[in-house]
Design a protein around this motif. Sequence first.
Motif, short mmCIF file in Angstrom:
data_model
loop_
_atom_site.label_atom_id
_atom_site.label_comp_id
_atom_site.label_asym_id
_atom_site.label_seq_id
_atom_site.Cartn_x
_atom_site.Cartn_y
_atom_site.Cartn_z
N UNK A 111 0.81 -1.23 0.00
CA UNK A 111 0.00 0.00 0.00
C UNK A 111 0.84 1.28 0.00
N UNK A 112 2.10 1.19 0.34
CA UNK A 112 2.94 2.38 0.33
C UNK A 112 3.24 2.87 -1.09
N UNK A 113 2.87 2.07 -2.09
CA UNK A 113 2.94 2.58 -3.46
C UNK A 113 2.06 3.82 -3.60
N UNK A 114 0.97 3.88 -2.82
CA UNK A 114 0.12 5.07 -2.81
C UNK A 114 0.89 6.25 -2.22
N UNK A 115 1.65 6.02 -1.16
CA UNK A 115 2.48 7.07 -0.58
C UNK A 115 3.50 7.59 -1.59
N UNK A 116 4.04 6.67 -2.39
CA UNK A 116 5.01 7.07 -3.42
C UNK A 116 4.32 7.93 -4.47
N UNK A 117 3.16 7.50 -4.94
CA UNK A 117 2.44 8.25 -5.96
C UNK A 117 2.00 9.62 -5.46
N UNK A 118 1.75 9.74 -4.15
CA UNK A 118 1.36 11.03 -3.55
C UNK A 118 2.56 11.94 -3.33
N UNK A 119 3.77 11.43 -3.53
CA UNK A 119 4.96 12.25 -3.34
C UNK A 119 5.47 12.29 -1.92
N UNK A 120 4.90 11.45 -1.06
CA UNK A 120 5.31 11.42 0.35
C UNK A 120 6.50 10.50 0.58
N UNK A 121 6.67 9.56 -0.34
CA UNK A 121 7.75 8.59 -0.23
C UNK A 121 8.39 8.36 -1.59
N UNK A 122 9.55 7.71 -1.56
CA UNK A 122 10.25 7.28 -2.77
C UNK A 122 10.31 5.76 -2.74
#
Length: 202
Positions: A111-122
């Motif tokens: 689910x952290x792929x969503x964080x990546x797409x939101x620009x919060x993570x790499x």
Amino acid sequence: MDKPDFLVKRAFDMVVALVLFVVTLPLMGWISWRIRRESPGSVIFRQTRIGRYGRPFVLYKFRTMVEGAEKLWVAPQTTEALEHYRFQDDHDARITPFGRFLRNTSLDELPQLVNVLKGEMSLVGPRPEIPEIVLLYPPEAHRRHRCLPGLTGLAQVMGRGDLTTQESLRYDLQYCQEWSLGLDLKILWLTVRAVFKRQGAY
């Protein structure tokens, strides 16, 4: 990290994360079904973590513990405690049987792929830490927040859950100092290899 370098990294993250998200949607649907079947509670675990420039954000994971397990967690109390503290405990009784499988395969991180797409993570960077731990950081450790936090990082391929918080910090600072796209690709490859060898859990 200079702005041109950051833009290259961000573009790479967006393309790869979007492809992975689409490809793994059926798998994430099956995981969601298994979690609901095994134990009552939410499918997605949400937790505040500290991101780039020290900004908090909500991190997403598949739930691997019984509902409400985080309320029983006891934070370390001193900076010195970080030298021996390990956040992960593979023998924690609060972990569900399917949750243990998700941790061992790192599928709980999807689910952290969503964080990546939101620009919060790499895709690659220091793993985002919880506020209670960040409050105990020595001043030099905050340099890790110059980078976007990552799904995986140098610390994870060098030791994963076996490292103490202090040891992980050293690798995080090394990554932020030596970042290159080549290093990111190497870490991604080592992560895939580590996951298939079942070397601990993130």
